[in-house]
Design an enzyme around this catalytic site. Structure first.
Site, mmCIF file in Angstrom:
data_model
loop_
_atom_site.group_PDB
_atom_site.id
_atom_site.type_symbol
_atom_site.label_atom_id
_atom_site.label_comp_id
_atom_site.label_asym_id
_atom_site.label_seq_id
_atom_site.Cartn_x
_atom_site.Cartn_y
_atom_site.Cartn_z
ATOM 1 N N LYS A 38 0.838 -1.246 0.187
ATOM 2 C CA LYS A 38 0.040 0.102 -0.073
ATOM 3 C C LYS A 38 0.872 1.410 0.106
ATOM 4 O O LYS A 38 2.128 1.113 0.399
ATOM 5 C CB LYS A 38 -0.873 -0.048 1.233
ATOM 6 C CG LYS A 38 -0.324 0.237 2.433
ATOM 7 C CD LYS A 38 -1.046 -0.374 3.609
ATOM 8 C CE LYS A 38 -0.076 -0.326 5.125
ATOM 9 N NZ LYS A 38 -1.176 -0.598 6.149
ATOM 10 N N TYR A 270 14.616 30.252 6.801
ATOM 11 C CA TYR A 270 13.595 31.078 7.458
ATOM 12 C C TYR A 270 13.521 31.015 9.014
ATOM 13 O O TYR A 270 13.684 30.090 9.378
ATOM 14 C CB TYR A 270 12.284 30.459 6.853
ATOM 15 C CG TYR A 270 12.033 30.510 5.370
ATOM 16 C CD1 TYR A 270 12.271 31.603 4.347
ATOM 17 C CD2 TYR A 270 11.647 29.372 4.531
ATOM 18 C CE1 TYR A 270 12.001 31.748 3.096
ATOM 19 C CE2 TYR A 270 11.529 29.198 3.532
ATOM 20 C CZ TYR A 270 11.688 30.386 2.500
ATOM 21 O OH TYR A 270 11.298 30.609 1.299
HETATM 22 C C1 LIG Z 1 -0.515 -1.766 6.715
HETATM 23 C C2 LIG Z 1 -0.968 -3.252 6.838
HETATM 24 C C3 LIG Z 1 -0.311 -4.016 7.550
HETATM 25 C C4 LIG Z 1 1.168 -4.202 7.409
HETATM 26 O O1 LIG Z 1 1.646 -3.621 8.578
HETATM 27 P P1 LIG Z 1 3.146 -3.663 8.869
HETATM 28 O O2 LIG Z 1 3.185 -3.179 10.301
HETATM 29 O O3 LIG Z 1 3.842 -2.667 8.027
HETATM 30 O O4 LIG Z 1 3.630 -4.946 8.592
HETATM 31 C C5 LIG Z 1 -0.863 -5.328 7.436
HETATM 32 N N1 LIG Z 1 -2.378 -5.300 7.617
HETATM 33 C C6 LIG Z 1 -3.120 -4.314 7.554
HETATM 34 C C7 LIG Z 1 -4.634 -4.090 7.407
HETATM 35 C C8 LIG Z 1 -2.521 -3.103 7.238
HETATM 36 O O5 LIG Z 1 -3.283 -1.863 6.870
#
Ligand SMILES: *Cc1c(COP(=O)(O)O)cnc(C)c1O
Length: 401
Positions: A38, A270
């Site tokens: 993702k 800045y």
């Molecule tokens: C992002 C996510 C994962 C992976 O989590 P990590 O801690 O990065 O391994 C697994 N399951 C779901 C539902 C997620 O949203």
């Protein structure tokens, strides 16, 4: 790495990613592995990372949104693929046609899937999510019987097949937290209930990276690993990447855009939050918060220049920040490494997380599209494409018994 003449670059080491997937598989030998890609693979690039993960034996790929999953299909990925963040309107039909496993947390989604299946002309692959305590998405345990009944009825009509029962942890990154065992109990009960009602899931799963790394009893049939695939530790409490047998995949660096002598008492960036303590040399690093460098790194973010660890001087601006080289000098075009595996003494994503009050997940994920990704370590002679996994079309067309 200076052979790439660019303002800035995020080097993505696919050989490291494959090694991480293999190391993770070895730690959960009874389970299948889902590589979670993702958010453009936590900033690393979803298509090449999904392909590399499959080459190393990930039999599942996971995304949050259906759009992310459909983009992988469009790029040629053909293996098992699941996405879990749905809102009314879908796109259910497109996902069903593409053989993507869709997650369902409520009966409203079963109703939308019924309609979409009619248009798609093929059954949906549905994974039912139980909220075992995270308090986010997922079906409340009280509503589980109603959801199971709706799914079983649709299954008996040939509308869908329940391919999975799953959940997600709240505190897996805090080993020993009492909620972990409590969630496992609720999960086992929910799976047991579903199975007594005739659900025959291909996969039952609850483990994310921290659970997978710390608690074998959470592995079930499938582990959903995200951050660990990229060689980033889920939390300092769980260990450094090296202690976990993982190698950071991303190295973020930039080419110095200016190096100049300034007198003492000179304000920098800045707001003039940094004033040179004496005559010195300032180096300009041409990345800023538009590139995903946290503005919270103003005055705190670490960067390796000329073999020495430096700290951001003054504010991180939209496109650039400044480093005081003290008595040293550098040349325009020299490399500044913000984070990487740490082999050359450079900071890691974990170091940036500590310096900016966030988690390493966010440090890598927020690196923006303005920074080109440079891929190294592609599998030699690999031309199988991202679909070198299970052929989903074959499996989807199987009739359930
Ligand atoms: C992002 C996510 C994962 C992976 O989590 P990590 O801690 O990065 O391994 C697994 N399951 C779901 C539902 C997620 O949203």
């Amino acid at each position: 790495m200076n052979e790439t003449p660019m303002r800035a670059r995020a080097l993505v080491d696919l050989a490291a990613l494959r090694a991480n997937v293999r190391a993770l598989r070895a730690r959960a030998p009874q389970a299948q592995l889902m590589a979670v890609v993702k958010a453009d693979a936590y900033g690393h690039g979803a298509v090449p990372c999904a392909r590399a993960a499959r080459q190393a034996g990930a039999t599942w790929i996971g995304t949050a949104t259906p759009q992310e999953a459909l983009a992988l299909r469009a790029a040629g990925d053909e293996g098992r693929l699941m996405c879990w963040l749905w809102t009314p309107g879908g796109p259910w039909r497109e996902a069903i046609e593409a053989g993507i496993d869709v997650s369902v947390s409520g009966v409203w989604a079963v109703a939308e899937i019924r309609e979409a299946v009619r248009a798609a002309g093929r059954p949906a692959r549905v994974q039912l999510k139980i909220d075992t305590g995270l308090g986010r998405n997922g079906c409340q345990p009280d509503d589980w019987p109603e959801l199971i009944a709706a799914a079983r009825a649709a299954e008996d009509e040939g509308v869908l097949r329940v391919t999975g029962v799953w959940s997600h942890f709240a505190c897996a990154d805090e080993p020993g937290h009492p909620s972990i065992q409590a969630q496992l109990r609720v999960f086992r009960d929910a799976v047991g209930y579903a199975e007594r009602q005739g659900v025959r899931p291909e996969v039952r799963h609850i483990a994310n990276s921290p659970a997978m790394l710390t608690l074998p009893e959470t592995h079930f049939d499938l582990v959903r690993t995200g951050v660990a695939v990229y060689g980033v530790s889920p939390s300092p409490e769980i260990g450094t990447p090296q202690e976990l047998g993982l190698r950071p995949v991303m190295t973020l660096s930039a080419s110095l855009a200016s190096v100049k002598r300034v007198p003492g008492g000179h304000g920098v960036s800045y707001g003039h939050h940094y004033i040179t303590p004496g005559a010195t040399t300032l180096a300009l690093v041409p990345v800023g918060y538009a590139d995903g460098i946290p503005r919270a790194g103003s005055g705190t973010g670490p960067v390796l220049i000329g073999g020495k660890w430096r700290t951001v001087a003054g504010r991180v601006a939209m496109d650039q920040f400044v480093v005081d080289l003290g008595g040293d000098t550098a040349r325009v075009g020299d490399e500044a490494v913000l984070f990487g595996p740490g082999d050359r003494g450079e900071p890691t994503a974990e170091d940036w997380a500590r310096a900016t009050g966030t988690i390493a997940y966010e440090v890598v994920t927020r690196i923006s599209n303005r920074v080109p990704r440079v891929y190294v370590g592609e599998e030699p002679g690999a031309d199988a494409g991202p679909g070198a996994g299970t052929n989903v079309n074959e499996s989807v067309n199987q009739q359930r018994s």
